[in-house]
Design a protein around this motif. Structure first.
Motif, mmCIF file in Angstrom:
data_model
loop_
_atom_site.group_PDB
_atom_site.id
_atom_site.type_symbol
_atom_site.label_atom_id
_atom_site.label_comp_id
_atom_site.label_asym_id
_atom_site.label_seq_id
_atom_site.Cartn_x
_atom_site.Cartn_y
_atom_site.Cartn_z
ATOM 1 N N ILE A 11 0.839 -1.199 0.000
ATOM 2 C CA ILE A 11 0.000 0.000 0.000
ATOM 3 C C ILE A 11 0.879 1.256 0.000
ATOM 4 O O ILE A 11 2.083 1.188 0.271
ATOM 5 C CB ILE A 11 -0.985 0.024 1.185
ATOM 6 C CG1 ILE A 11 -0.244 0.028 2.528
ATOM 7 C CG2 ILE A 11 -1.989 -1.111 1.092
ATOM 8 C CD1 ILE A 11 -1.140 0.217 3.741
ATOM 9 N N VAL A 12 0.257 2.382 -0.290
ATOM 10 C CA VAL A 12 0.958 3.666 -0.404
ATOM 11 C C VAL A 12 1.788 3.971 0.847
ATOM 12 O O VAL A 12 2.926 4.421 0.758
ATOM 13 C CB VAL A 12 -0.056 4.802 -0.694
ATOM 14 C CG1 VAL A 12 0.562 6.161 -0.495
ATOM 15 C CG2 VAL A 12 -0.615 4.654 -2.103
ATOM 16 N N GLN A 13 1.218 3.694 2.015
ATOM 17 C CA GLN A 13 1.920 3.992 3.267
ATOM 18 C C GLN A 13 3.285 3.301 3.347
ATOM 19 O O GLN A 13 4.213 3.825 3.950
ATOM 20 C CB GLN A 13 1.056 3.575 4.455
ATOM 21 C CG GLN A 13 1.645 3.954 5.788
ATOM 22 C CD GLN A 13 0.677 3.688 6.934
ATOM 23 O OE1 GLN A 13 -0.450 3.259 6.724
ATOM 24 N NE2 GLN A 13 1.117 3.957 8.133
ATOM 25 N N ASP A 14 3.415 2.138 2.721
ATOM 26 C CA ASP A 14 4.665 1.377 2.766
ATOM 27 C C ASP A 14 5.799 2.046 1.996
ATOM 28 O O ASP A 14 6.971 1.799 2.292
ATOM 29 C CB ASP A 14 4.451 -0.027 2.184
ATOM 30 C CG ASP A 14 3.449 -0.846 2.979
ATOM 31 O OD1 ASP A 14 3.282 -0.590 4.191
ATOM 32 O OD2 ASP A 14 2.818 -1.742 2.364
ATOM 33 N N ILE A 15 5.471 2.858 0.994
ATOM 34 C CA ILE A 15 6.532 3.379 0.127
ATOM 35 C C ILE A 15 6.570 4.906 0.017
ATOM 36 O O ILE A 15 7.465 5.450 -0.607
ATOM 37 C CB ILE A 15 6.447 2.768 -1.288
ATOM 38 C CG1 ILE A 15 5.190 3.230 -2.012
ATOM 39 C CG2 ILE A 15 6.540 1.255 -1.225
ATOM 40 C CD1 ILE A 15 5.173 2.871 -3.485
ATOM 41 N N MET A 16 5.609 5.604 0.627
ATOM 42 C CA MET A 16 5.549 7.063 0.483
ATOM 43 C C MET A 16 6.715 7.738 1.197
ATOM 44 O O MET A 16 7.301 7.192 2.136
ATOM 45 C CB MET A 16 4.223 7.611 1.021
ATOM 46 C CG MET A 16 4.102 7.527 2.515
ATOM 47 S SD MET A 16 2.487 8.159 3.030
ATOM 48 C CE MET A 16 2.708 8.120 4.810
ATOM 49 N N THR A 17 7.045 8.925 0.738
ATOM 50 C CA THR A 17 8.035 9.768 1.396
ATOM 51 C C THR A 17 7.286 10.591 2.436
ATOM 52 O O THR A 17 6.289 11.236 2.123
ATOM 53 C CB THR A 17 8.706 10.709 0.374
ATOM 54 O OG1 THR A 17 9.356 9.898 -0.608
ATOM 55 C CG2 THR A 17 9.701 11.637 1.024
ATOM 56 N N THR A 18 7.769 10.550 3.675
ATOM 57 C CA THR A 18 7.068 11.273 4.740
ATOM 58 C C THR A 18 7.689 12.634 5.038
ATOM 59 O O THR A 18 7.060 13.476 5.671
ATOM 60 C CB THR A 18 7.021 10.443 6.034
ATOM 61 O OG1 THR A 18 8.351 10.080 6.406
ATOM 62 C CG2 THR A 18 6.176 9.194 5.837
ATOM 63 N N ASP A 19 8.902 12.847 4.586
ATOM 64 C CA ASP A 19 9.563 14.143 4.781
ATOM 65 C C ASP A 19 9.197 15.042 3.595
ATOM 66 O O ASP A 19 9.975 15.195 2.659
ATOM 67 C CB ASP A 19 11.082 13.967 4.877
ATOM 68 C CG ASP A 19 11.811 15.267 5.120
ATOM 69 O OD1 ASP A 19 11.197 16.213 5.664
ATOM 70 O OD2 ASP A 19 13.006 15.359 4.764
#
Length: 147
Positions: free
Chosen positions: A2-10
């Motif tokens: 899912i998106v949460q696994d690979i998204m950039t959070t910074d």
């Protein structure tokens, strides 16, 4: 995946009341081509890109059509003028986002259909990340190589 696994959070974000020169500097220094625009509560209100800034430089069609000898070389002065405009005046306000729980390939499909290279990730309207086509490609490549 899912998106949460690979998204950039910074995520680099800006506000509508900042001058365009702030995002232009950020683009150059951080090697990015745009950023989500958020309000004081980190809610997504728009997006600003290099294209938005450069579009501000170009004359309107009527101006070009009315002047048989339009001075395109002088357009660079329009860039200097654009630096003091507020981001909110030139940002794209109709902006899409995706949810953290969306499958990665569905997110990539949405980006592909809309011709986006990247898209903000939101939870309850607040920006919590960003995902790019490259992020999806890298994640799929890694999963194929480790299987």
């Amino acid at each position: 995946m899912i998106v949460q696994d690979i998204m950039t959070t910074d995520v680099k974000t800006v506000t509508p009341d900042q001058p365009v020169k702030d995002i232009a500097l950020m683009m150059i220094m951080d090697h990015i081509s745009g950023a989500p625009v958020v309000d004081a509560d980190n809610k997504l209100v728009g997006i600003i890109s290099e294209k938005d800034i450069l579009q501000r430089m170009f004359p309107k069609l009527e101006e070009v059509m009315s002047d048989t000898h339009f001075d395109f070389e002088n357009m660079e002065t329009n860039y200097k003028d654009a630096m003091n405009v507020k981001i909110g005046d030139i940002m794209t306000v109709s902006v899409d986002s995706i949810d953290v729980d969306m499958p990665c390939l569905k997110a990539a499909s949405n980006m592909w259909l809309r011709n986006y290279r990247r898209i903000p990730v939101t939870k309850e309207g607040k920006v919590i990340g960003i995902i790019s086509i490259g992020d999806v490609h890298r994640a799929i490549f890694k999963s194929c190589m480790t299987s």
